[in-house]
Enzyme design. Structure first.
Site, short mmCIF file in Angstrom:
data_model
loop_
_atom_site.label_atom_id
_atom_site.label_comp_id
_atom_site.label_asym_id
_atom_site.label_seq_id
_atom_site.Cartn_x
_atom_site.Cartn_y
_atom_site.Cartn_z
N ARG A 68 -45.51 30.26 -41.78
CA ARG A 68 -44.27 30.50 -42.53
C ARG A 68 -43.68 29.20 -43.05
O ARG A 68 -43.14 29.15 -44.17
CB ARG A 68 -43.27 31.24 -41.64
CG ARG A 68 -43.68 32.69 -41.43
CD ARG A 68 -42.80 33.37 -40.42
NE ARG A 68 -41.41 33.40 -40.80
CZ ARG A 68 -40.39 33.60 -39.94
NH1 ARG A 68 -40.64 33.78 -38.65
NH2 ARG A 68 -39.16 33.63 -40.37
N GLN A 98 -28.33 34.59 -42.06
CA GLN A 98 -29.26 34.91 -40.97
C GLN A 98 -30.59 34.21 -41.23
O GLN A 98 -31.49 34.25 -40.40
CB GLN A 98 -29.51 36.42 -40.92
CG GLN A 98 -28.26 37.24 -40.67
CD GLN A 98 -28.51 38.73 -40.93
OE1 GLN A 98 -29.02 39.43 -40.08
NE2 GLN A 98 -28.17 39.18 -42.11
N ASP A 101 -34.69 29.71 -43.47
CA ASP A 101 -35.49 28.96 -44.45
C ASP A 101 -34.79 27.71 -44.99
O ASP A 101 -35.41 26.90 -45.69
CB ASP A 101 -35.92 29.88 -45.61
CG ASP A 101 -34.74 30.57 -46.31
OD1 ASP A 101 -33.64 29.99 -46.34
OD2 ASP A 101 -34.94 31.69 -46.83
N HIS A 116 -29.17 32.16 -37.14
CA HIS A 116 -30.45 32.30 -36.44
C HIS A 116 -31.26 31.01 -36.41
O HIS A 116 -32.47 31.05 -36.17
CB HIS A 116 -31.26 33.46 -37.05
CG HIS A 116 -30.62 34.81 -36.84
ND1 HIS A 116 -30.94 35.93 -37.58
CD2 HIS A 116 -29.67 35.21 -35.96
CE1 HIS A 116 -30.20 36.96 -37.16
NE2 HIS A 116 -29.43 36.54 -36.19
N GLY A 197 -28.50 41.01 -49.48
CA GLY A 197 -29.91 40.87 -49.13
C GLY A 197 -30.21 41.00 -47.65
O GLY A 197 -31.12 40.35 -47.15
C1 BJW Z 1 -33.08 42.14 -51.41
C2 BJW Z 1 -33.94 41.61 -52.36
C3 BJW Z 1 -33.36 40.91 -53.44
C4 BJW Z 1 -35.12 42.60 -50.84
N1 BJW Z 1 -32.04 40.78 -53.52
N2 BJW Z 1 -31.78 42.01 -51.52
C5 BJW Z 1 -26.25 46.19 -30.95
C6 BJW Z 1 -26.87 47.39 -31.29
C7 BJW Z 1 -28.27 47.49 -31.23
C8 BJW Z 1 -29.07 46.41 -30.84
C9 BJW Z 1 -28.44 45.24 -30.50
C10 BJW Z 1 -27.05 45.15 -30.56
N3 BJW Z 1 -26.74 43.88 -30.19
C11 BJW Z 1 -27.87 43.19 -29.93
C12 BJW Z 1 -28.93 43.99 -30.10
C13 BJW Z 1 -30.37 43.61 -29.94
C14 BJW Z 1 -30.93 42.86 -31.12
C15 BJW Z 1 -30.83 43.72 -32.38
O1 BJW Z 1 -29.97 43.58 -33.21
N4 BJW Z 1 -31.79 44.61 -32.55
C16 BJW Z 1 -31.82 45.48 -33.73
C17 BJW Z 1 -33.18 45.35 -34.42
C18 BJW Z 1 -31.48 46.87 -33.34
N5 BJW Z 1 -30.23 41.58 -31.34
C19 BJW Z 1 -30.52 40.51 -30.65
O2 BJW Z 1 -31.37 40.50 -29.80
C20 BJW Z 1 -29.73 39.25 -30.98
N6 BJW Z 1 -29.24 38.65 -29.80
C21 BJW Z 1 -28.20 39.15 -29.12
O3 BJW Z 1 -27.55 40.09 -29.53
O4 BJW Z 1 -27.90 38.49 -27.95
C22 BJW Z 1 -27.02 39.13 -27.03
C23 BJW Z 1 -27.86 40.03 -26.19
C24 BJW Z 1 -28.86 39.50 -25.42
C25 BJW Z 1 -29.64 40.32 -24.64
C26 BJW Z 1 -29.44 41.71 -24.67
C27 BJW Z 1 -28.44 42.24 -25.49
C28 BJW Z 1 -27.63 41.39 -26.26
C29 BJW Z 1 -30.61 38.20 -31.63
C30 BJW Z 1 -31.14 38.61 -32.95
C31 BJW Z 1 -32.09 37.54 -33.48
C32 BJW Z 1 -32.81 37.99 -34.73
N7 BJW Z 1 -33.87 37.10 -34.97
C33 BJW Z 1 -34.67 37.26 -36.19
C34 BJW Z 1 -35.82 36.24 -36.14
C35 BJW Z 1 -35.29 34.82 -36.41
C36 BJW Z 1 -36.37 33.82 -36.34
C37 BJW Z 1 -37.44 34.00 -37.39
O5 BJW Z 1 -37.17 34.08 -38.59
O6 BJW Z 1 -38.59 34.03 -36.99
O7 BJW Z 1 -33.83 37.06 -37.33
S1 BJW Z 1 -35.28 38.92 -36.42
C38 BJW Z 1 -35.09 38.94 -38.17
O8 BJW Z 1 -34.08 39.93 -38.53
C39 BJW Z 1 -34.49 37.57 -38.53
C40 BJW Z 1 -33.46 37.94 -39.57
O9 BJW Z 1 -32.48 36.92 -39.69
C41 BJW Z 1 -32.91 39.24 -39.05
C42 BJW Z 1 -32.23 40.09 -40.07
O10 BJW Z 1 -33.10 40.49 -41.08
P1 BJW Z 1 -32.61 40.51 -42.59
O11 BJW Z 1 -32.24 39.17 -43.03
O12 BJW Z 1 -31.60 41.57 -42.75
O13 BJW Z 1 -33.98 40.86 -43.35
P2 BJW Z 1 -34.69 42.28 -43.61
O14 BJW Z 1 -36.08 42.01 -43.96
O15 BJW Z 1 -34.43 43.21 -42.50
O16 BJW Z 1 -33.91 42.86 -44.87
C43 BJW Z 1 -34.03 42.26 -46.16
C44 BJW Z 1 -33.15 43.05 -47.09
O17 BJW Z 1 -33.20 42.42 -48.36
C45 BJW Z 1 -33.65 44.50 -47.32
O18 BJW Z 1 -32.55 45.38 -47.15
C46 BJW Z 1 -34.11 44.50 -48.77
O19 BJW Z 1 -33.86 45.73 -49.44
C47 BJW Z 1 -33.28 43.39 -49.36
N8 BJW Z 1 -33.86 42.72 -50.55
N9 BJW Z 1 -35.24 41.87 -52.07
C48 BJW Z 1 -31.28 41.32 -52.62
N10 BJW Z 1 -34.17 40.34 -54.48
#
Ligand code: BJW
Length: 254
Positions: A68, A98, A101, A116, A197
């Protein structure tokens, strides 16, 4: 509601916060996580983006991050990043991202809050390299920046103790940095909150929109597809960030 309505809210608002996700970097060539072309179509998050995965197979996880870094290193900020960068410098908005990059930073965004972490920062994993008697695995608190592509050695090591280094990013199940969460919570106290996004499913980032709403902010979303946030926001603009943001910017200028 239309883009003109959003422009009117932007003109009126004195505190604007923008939460960005992977979609804002899609036009730069950075893959998103979810969706048809998303990274999670090929990899399971639990295999690569958790501390357990790293401890199980650090080399596999590092190979994913190294590939990546090679992709992102060739990408440039797009017009969406550039509009937000200018707005941030004009104190028109605060950017909370989030994304790991660093494209907001490279576009010249002022005061970006990175929830993140960054692909370009590493920290000590506190784990000795098996079979290597030189690695002392101390507690080495500082993160360091490393933009080397490719790494001189895989998996990369902590320069302080020669133990394993890890990406300074936030994996599932890990808490976000206190300072970043505090700054993001402060930013959520605003007049207008825009989610751009992001699939709006990963917490606690996704909760910021609801927090802003709870505190009375007008909310907006810019995304080509509907997300769980679409129904609750005041204004949902269906479109790509790299098209919509420059159009919005033009409306503000007129
Ligand atoms: C466009 C486009 C264009 C396309 N223009 N748009 C509450 C409820 C449920 C679960 C939880 C909760 N609280 C915590 C959790 C657990 C978990 C979580 O959220 N899970 C869910 C999946 C349900 N969260 C965590 O674990 C977090 N920690 C935490 O809460 O600690 C406290 C805790 C600890 C222990 C137990 C419980 C609580 C940490 C989350 C860390 C996320 N990490 C990642 C990886 C980062 C490193 C890496 O990059 O390798 O972060 S996962 C990944 O998802 C990355 C992103 O930042 C993140 C969000 O994704 P994002 O940016 O939204 O991307 P996509 O791909 O999902 O969406 C892209 C969008 O763009 C799409 O909608 C497209 O349509 C759109 N798009 N082209 C505009 N041109």
């Amino acid at each position: 509601m239309s883009l003109e309505d959003l422009a009117a809210h932007l003109r009126r608002a004195s505190r604007v916060t923008v939460l960005t996700g992977a979609g804002i970097s899609a036009a730069s060539g950075v893959p998103t996580f979810r969706g048809a072309e998303g990274l999670w179509r090929h990899y399971r998050p639990e295999d690569l983006a958790t501390a357990a995965a790293f401890h199980r197979d650090p080399l596999l996880v590092w190979e994913w991050y190294a590939s990546r870094r090679a992709v992102v290193g060739r990408c440039e900020p797009n017009p969406g990043h550039q509009v937000l960068a200018r707005w941030s410098r004009e104190r028109r908005c605060t950017v909370v991202t989030q994304n790991v990059d660093d494209l907001h930073h490279r576009a010249g965004t002022a005061g970006v809050i990175r929830l993140h972490g960054s692909l370009w920062e590493l920290r000590c994993a506190g784990v000795a390299v098996p079979g290597d008697r030189r690695s002392r695995h101390g507690v080495c608190p500082e993160e360091w920046r490393d933009e080397t592509v490719p790494f001189a050695e895989m998996p990369p090591r902590c320069p302080h103790c020669r133990g394993l280094a890890r990406p300074a990013v936030v994996w599932f199940g890990e808490t976000l940095r206190e300072r970043d969460m505090r700054d993001a919570a402060t930013a959520a106290r605003c007049d207008l909150f825009m989610a751009i996004g992001t699939s709006a499913i990963v917490h606690p980032a996704a909760g910021l929109l609801h927090e802003a709403q709870r505190q009375g902010a007008v909310t907006a979303e810019i995304n080509p597809v509907a997300t769980p946030a679409s129904r609750s926001v005041t204004i949902a603009i269906q479109g790509a960030a790299e098209d919509v943001l420059p159009r919005l910017d033009l409306l503000l200028a007129n």
